[in-house]
Structure formats: C-alpha cells, structure tokens
Design a protein around this motif. Sequence first.
Motif, PDB file in Angstrom:
ATOM      1  N   TYR A  46       0.846  -0.966  -0.108  1.00  0.00           N
ATOM      2  CA  TYR A  46       0.377  -0.147   0.424  1.00  0.00           C
ATOM      3  C   TYR A  46       0.884   1.545   0.442  1.00  0.00           C
ATOM      4  O   TYR A  46       2.547   1.243   0.536  1.00  0.00           O
ATOM      5  N   ASP A  69      -9.666   8.938   5.327  1.00  0.00           N
ATOM      6  CA  ASP A  69     -10.909   7.915   5.361  1.00  0.00           C
ATOM      7  C   ASP A  69     -11.950   8.603   5.041  1.00  0.00           C
ATOM      8  O   ASP A  69     -12.857   7.496   4.591  1.00  0.00           O
ATOM      9  N   LEU A  73     -10.680   6.258   1.591  1.00  0.00           N
ATOM     10  CA  LEU A  73     -10.362   5.213   1.242  1.00  0.00           C
ATOM     11  C   LEU A  73      -9.985   4.370   2.423  1.00  0.00           C
ATOM     12  O   LEU A  73      -9.942   5.083   3.836  1.00  0.00           O
ATOM     13  N   ARG A  74      -9.775   3.166   2.511  1.00  0.00           N
ATOM     14  CA  ARG A  74      -9.648   2.846   3.836  1.00  0.00           C
ATOM     15  C   ARG A  74      -7.779   2.731   4.736  1.00  0.00           C
ATOM     16  O   ARG A  74      -6.984   2.389   4.064  1.00  0.00           O
ATOM     17  N   THR A  75      -7.938   3.138   5.564  1.00  0.00           N
ATOM     18  CA  THR A  75      -6.608   3.346   5.692  1.00  0.00           C
ATOM     19  C   THR A  75      -5.924   2.808   7.206  1.00  0.00           C
ATOM     20  O   THR A  75      -6.950   2.874   8.158  1.00  0.00           O
ATOM     21  N   ALA A 142      -6.136  -5.106   4.135  1.00  0.00           N
ATOM     22  CA  ALA A 142      -6.589  -5.148   3.305  1.00  0.00           C
ATOM     23  C   ALA A 142      -6.693  -3.432   2.998  1.00  0.00           C
ATOM     24  O   ALA A 142      -7.271  -2.877   2.046  1.00  0.00           O
ATOM     25  N   VAL A 143      -5.961  -3.054   3.673  1.00  0.00           N
ATOM     26  CA  VAL A 143      -5.923  -1.495   3.671  1.00  0.00           C
ATOM     27  C   VAL A 143      -5.283  -0.795   2.417  1.00  0.00           C
ATOM     28  O   VAL A 143      -4.647  -1.395   1.122  1.00  0.00           O
ATOM     29  N   ASP A 144      -5.594   0.417   1.632  1.00  0.00           N
ATOM     30  CA  ASP A 144      -5.687   1.071   0.649  1.00  0.00           C
ATOM     31  C   ASP A 144      -4.401   1.809   1.142  1.00  0.00           C
ATOM     32  O   ASP A 144      -3.758   2.769  -0.040  1.00  0.00           O
ATOM     33  N   ALA A 145      -4.370   2.527   2.144  1.00  0.00           N
ATOM     34  CA  ALA A 145      -2.521   3.543   2.843  1.00  0.00           C
ATOM     35  C   ALA A 145      -2.761   3.902   3.843  1.00  0.00           C
ATOM     36  O   ALA A 145      -3.588   2.948   4.861  1.00  0.00           O
TER      37      ALA A 145
END
Length: 436
Positions: A46, A69, A73-75, A142-145
């Motif tokens: 990520y 967030d 996105l999932r942080t 599975a975070v985006d960042a």
Amino acid sequence: MSSRDCRLNYDEAVAFLDRHIELGWKPGLERIRRLVEIMGSPHLGYPAIHVAGTNGKTTTTRAAASIVDCLGLRTGTYTSPHLQRIEERFTVGGEIAKPEDFAQAVSDVAPFVDLLERERGERATYFELTTAAAFAYFANEAVDAAVVEVGMGGRLDATNILDAGVAVLTGVSIDHAEYLGDTPAEIAGEKLEIVKPGSVLVTGHLDRDVAAVADRKTAATGVHRYSLGRDFRVEDLRMSVGGWAFDLDGVHGYYEDLYLPLHGRHQVANAAIAVVAVEQLLGRPLALDAVQEGLAAVRVPARIEVVARSPLVVIDGAHNPESCQALARTLLEELPPVAWTLVIGAFRDKDITAMLVPFAGLAAKVIATAVDHDRATRPDDLVRLIDRVLPGVPVSSAADVARALDIARSWTAEDEAILVAGSLYVAGEARSCLVS
C-alpha cells in the motif's frame, strides 16, 4: 500471512511482546528488514505517508489518516507509544484494532520472529515486533494506504523499511540527544533519512540550520520539499469552541472553514501539514467536505485533553522543553485563568529543568510522581529539581500516579485546576485512572 492454527489469545500476544521489552532500543534495520522479508513483505502492499519530527507526529498522523478515510479510502495508522493499551497503536478506518485482531496480528508475526531469532542468534526488539505486527494487520485488513509515525529519529527506526511516497518532518528540537545528536541540525539529519528517492517531503516551520539540512537532503535525493509558510499557509486563524477554525491555502487546493477540535494553536500547523501530505499522496486537490470532515473528527488523547471539570483536569503528554512550552502557552491562551496543581513525572534522559521552566508563574502547587519504568526519575529527585526551578511553590511527592492524583484532588478546589504532564507514560496512567 495467516497462522490461525497457532493463534495467540490477547493476553498471550501481550506477553509475547512484553518478553522483548527489556531489549530496549537496538539501532539497525537488519532485523526488521529480514523479519518482514520472511513474512512476505506486507509493508509493500500500500502507498504510505511516513511522519517524523520531535513533536506533533501523532497529531499529524491521525489527521492525515482521518482525511484519507473521509475521502473514501481505507487507511491503516501506526502510532507510538500507546497510552493505555497496546492495540491503540494500530487503527484501520479510524477504529482501534479490536483485541482479537491485535492478537491475530501478533500471531501472524510470532512464528517468523522465532525463525528470525534462530537464524540470526539475536532477539528482535519490542518496537520491531509491534511495527511488523502493524504491517501484518494492515495487510490482513487490505488497507488502501497507511500513515506511519516514526518511533524515534528516522534513519535507524524500525519504520524506516517503508518506501513511502510522502515523507513528513513536523519540526525539530533537541530530544533523545544521546541517540540522535546534540544539535537540531544533527537530529534533523537522522530524521530526514526517511526521505527516499522518488518521494515528496512536507515540512513544518524549520529553523534556518534545520531547513539547510532538509534542502541538502532533497537536493541529494532529487525530492521536492513543500514547506509550511512558504508553499502552503494557514490563513484567518481564529480560536473556536474547543479548538481552532482556519482556512488553508494548500499546494493543490484552497480549503475554507476548517475546524480542528484540539487545544493549542501549534496543532493547527500539524493539521495543515497533514492536509498537504494527503494532497501529495494523491497528487491532486482534495474534496473540501472530506478535509472539513476529516479534521473535525480528529481526536488525540492526552494532548491538552480535558478529562474532568469541577475541578478542571487536563492531561498532556508533554515530555520535552518544546512541548512543555507549547502546553504552558496554550493553558494561558485558551483555558480559564485558574490556579493549577501540576502533577508531573519525567524520564531521567530528559532536560527536566528546561521542561519545568515554562510552568513558572503557572503552577501554584506541584506533585512529583513516577511510572514503573527503568528510565523514570525518582519522585524525591524530581522534588529537588522542582524546588530549584520553581522556588516557593509547595511541592509534594507520590510513588505512583494514582496516589499523585489523590493528593492533587485534595489540594485543589473546585474553581481551580489540575494538570498532568511530563511523560506520555504518566499521561497514560492518569488517563486510566480518570477516563472510563
């Protein structure tokens, strides 16, 4: 990544980490690099913002993550140290890891730690293990960042295995001199080692010598630096109820009517840095409503945190001269003009004299205390320093924070106030006593 067939429960996971506490800080990246390598390099899955600085790291980290967030996105967020429970260090989507998720992350790391220690003939450190567990947790979720706070320094910090697209330096003052250097310029050199070729550097206000170090680093790496006050700026700053309102002229966009629910005008600089760091992560202007919502949602416990009234009780993790100066200035500027009972504990490796100076004329009474830590200054030794720096101020001592708070309450009238400061560890223990 998963090792669910040999899963630790929460208490076992905490105990596994605690067995590595006595190793302290062991400089070097060889252990953590090898550990994440045999784990499958979860830290590479990520994009990341990597945050260094003497003060303001946690606020900047939390603010940046909150904005990401709110952009949908999932942080994943990694901060340190924790105040009350270890899992506070790990958040995803603004939520602290559940005990079972924390235990799973440590379970995912544990077999690889055993392999590493057999292979190298040396043990990993507590911070290396929590860092690896954070990366495992982010991969599982599975975070985006990710937004990752440096533990100490930068060059040899376990988080420096990241190849982050955005590096942040909030500011530099003297702290941890025995590890990082005796001057701000030397310390800046250590912290700026998080800057990697191909990344972007976002900085707060830097002294001339520190700015020169930053400019040399960016020239050597071919990295562009965006500086608060030069490339982006806070405008129309005004005190609001429970925090600050302001506008921000960013690098890619202009953001109006922002509200940060934190005491301390210095926190606005951290918020501004966070916004621009997210701009650089995404390479574009940000949706205004996401920035507004993200900053309004920021919570940073034990940073000028009001936890009780009648009497007013404020907890702050100020643990070096610069943060104590900011704390004292904020109390005078933003909170009622009352007599303060100061509960303070500090580590021996800090400049305690300089930490006490800002409280002259502010603290009407002082209680010296300590946490159960091998670096903690003994309360009796702290009393002698207080007598010298704050002559004439009544001083008592307590062997632990809970007892210090009892004394403070007995000393403090309902129209007066109690301040707890000197260490994040002291702030954490006080918070455990005062906040359910």
